[in-house]
Enzyme design. Structure first.
Site, PDB file in Angstrom:
ATOM      1  N   HIS A 104      25.103   4.209  59.651  1.00  0.00           N
ATOM      2  CA  HIS A 104      26.114   4.061  60.646  1.00  0.00           C
ATOM      3  C   HIS A 104      25.619   4.571  62.089  1.00  0.00           C
ATOM      4  O   HIS A 104      24.475   5.367  62.273  1.00  0.00           O
ATOM      5  CB  HIS A 104      27.140   5.354  59.980  1.00  0.00           C
ATOM      6  CG  HIS A 104      27.747   4.947  58.895  1.00  0.00           C
ATOM      7  ND1 HIS A 104      27.000   5.030  57.571  1.00  0.00           N
ATOM      8  CD2 HIS A 104      28.917   4.275  58.391  1.00  0.00           C
ATOM      9  CE1 HIS A 104      27.849   4.596  56.643  1.00  0.00           C
ATOM     10  NE2 HIS A 104      28.927   4.037  56.999  1.00  0.00           N
ATOM     11  N   ASP A 111      26.939   0.360  60.445  1.00  0.00           N
ATOM     12  CA  ASP A 111      28.517   0.243  60.401  1.00  0.00           C
ATOM     13  C   ASP A 111      29.452   1.203  61.427  1.00  0.00           C
ATOM     14  O   ASP A 111      28.730   2.082  62.088  1.00  0.00           O
ATOM     15  CB  ASP A 111      29.155   0.785  59.148  1.00  0.00           C
ATOM     16  CG  ASP A 111      28.777  -0.368  57.996  1.00  0.00           C
ATOM     17  OD1 ASP A 111      27.685  -1.265  58.214  1.00  0.00           O
ATOM     18  OD2 ASP A 111      29.296  -0.068  56.971  1.00  0.00           O
TER      19      ASP A 111
END
Length: 402
Positions: A276, A113
């Site tokens: 992430h 992400d």
């Protein structure tokens, strides 16, 4: 006669789908719930009138920063956070039967992400070297602020999904703001990739209810992707410390131990991890533990490849032809491409009077990279391309004119 030829080429250029992509504008980076395009609103209103989008007030944020529905809001069947009636309040990471959150047994969904960011290229280079596909849920603001990194992701065989424009709790937004957060991120990916239209999205914090879920699906034909393992790698900052309190990894060693525990755990269901590309620490955690993932026999793939799905609504995969007849925010009529042969046939046998509209995303983004950089240098809305920013010869050479 030369002026007639030139006029004909210019007319074809102005009417081409590529030109229409280049004249779109994007909101200022960081804008929360930017105003949507009128055509997205029109599709939304039809779905709303047909009863396909739930009607209830958005959630609010508590003092602790968590979303909740205020008293008096009907949290009946149409308002549940997930498709299951066991959930009645807005909470993070509630996924329903129509969402993707588990991988098939023995398979590992690789996803990240919050990109694209300056910390991202090391991840892209590693994945490409390993011939490993991954899904990257990009924030629209970060795409505009880091167009070179976006281009590197596309060139490295990355699969790109939507992670909203400004990373808000989606259940706290009204319907118009939800349209803007999703639509403009789709638009940015489309414009800067040469025309790709995302098929998958991930809500920030996993925060979605049936209202938000329906808007994403009914207007943009987006499928929600969640996770069943959370690394909390975002806690680690570049200085080596933790931004979290009593939870999450306190060091890179803690993060790597968590990721290794996934690899040696059960294989049913398969894993879709939440990771992430925020910092060198979060990126390093994945890179340093990837070998163990493969050693334990996991079949690691990007999200759509777990289920043999197309990557985009208008293209089956990386470097495959793009069908530009598919529109952004056209609702469920935006059907995903299933095979490259179908698109190849469309490219070679266009309808009479229809300009050729199939091109390669990598080739297109490489050709216009300098103009993209110019767009991203400003934090105010502006046209992605001026009407004559790309020489006419580019269109002729690229074979993009009718």
């Amino acid at each position: 006669m030369l002026w007639l030829v030139t006029l004909g080429l210019l007319t074809s250029t102005l009417a081409s789908p590529l030109y229409s992509r280049q004249t779109s504008t994007l909101p200022a980076p960081g804008t929360r719930g930017p105003a949507p395009k009128s055509e997205w609103v029109a599709v939304y209103e039809v779905a709303k009138a047909a009863g396909r989008i739930s009607t209830f007030a958005p959630a609010k944020l508590s003092g602790a920063g968590n979303p909740y529905y205020p008293p008096g809001v009907d949290t009946g069947e149409n308002g549940f956070v997930t498709d299951s009636p066991s959930f009645v309040h807005a909470v993070a990471a509630c996924f329903g039967d129509s969402d993707i959150s588990d991988a098939p047994d023995g398979m590992y969904g690789v996803s990240f992400d919050d990109g694209p960011l300056p910390s991202s290229p090391a991840l892209y280079q590693f994945l490409q070297k390993q011939n490993q596909t991954a899904t990257h849920f990009f924030i629209g603001t970060n795409i505009v602020n880091n167009p070179d990194v976006f281009r590197q992701a596309l060139a490295s065989n990355a699969h790109i999904g939507v992670h909203t424009w400004s990373h808000p709790y989606m259940t706290t937004l009204n319907d118009t703001q939800v349209l803007g957060e999703l639509g403009w991120t789709v638009q940015a990916i489309h414009d800067l990739s040469g025309g790709l239209i995302p098929k998958f999205w991930r809500p920030p914090y996993g925060d979605a209810d049936n209202r938000v879920r329906a808007i994403a699906k009914e207007v943009f034909n987006l499928t929600l992707v969640g996770w069943n393992r959370d690394s909390d790698d975002w806690c680690l900052n570049e200085s080596g410390g933790s931004s979290c309190g009593s939870y999450g990894p306190k060091s890179i060693e803690d993060l790597e131990n968590e990721l290794r525990s996934w690899a040696v755990g059960g294989v049913s269901p398969g894993i879709i991890g939440l990771e992430h590309e925020l910092t060198s620490k979060s990126v390093g955690g994945f890179i340093n533990t990837y070998a163990g993932l493969k050693q334990h026999g996991w079949d690691a793939r990007c999200i759509p490849d777990l289920f043999d799905l197309s990557w985009y609504l208008n293209s089956p995969g990386d470097s495959q032809p793009i069908d530009s007849s598919v529109g952004i925010g056209a609702g469920l009529s935006s059907s995903p491409a299933t095979t490259s042969s179908n698109l190849d046939a469309a490219a070679t046998t266009p309808s009479p009077g229809t300009p050729s509209s199939v091109t390669s995303p990598v080739a297109a983004v490489e050709s216009v990279s300098q103009t993209v950089q110019h767009l991203a240098s400003s934090a105010t809305p502006r046209p992605a391309f001026s009407s004559f920013s790309v020489p006419l010869a580019f269109f002729v050479a690229a074979g993009l004119l009718a």
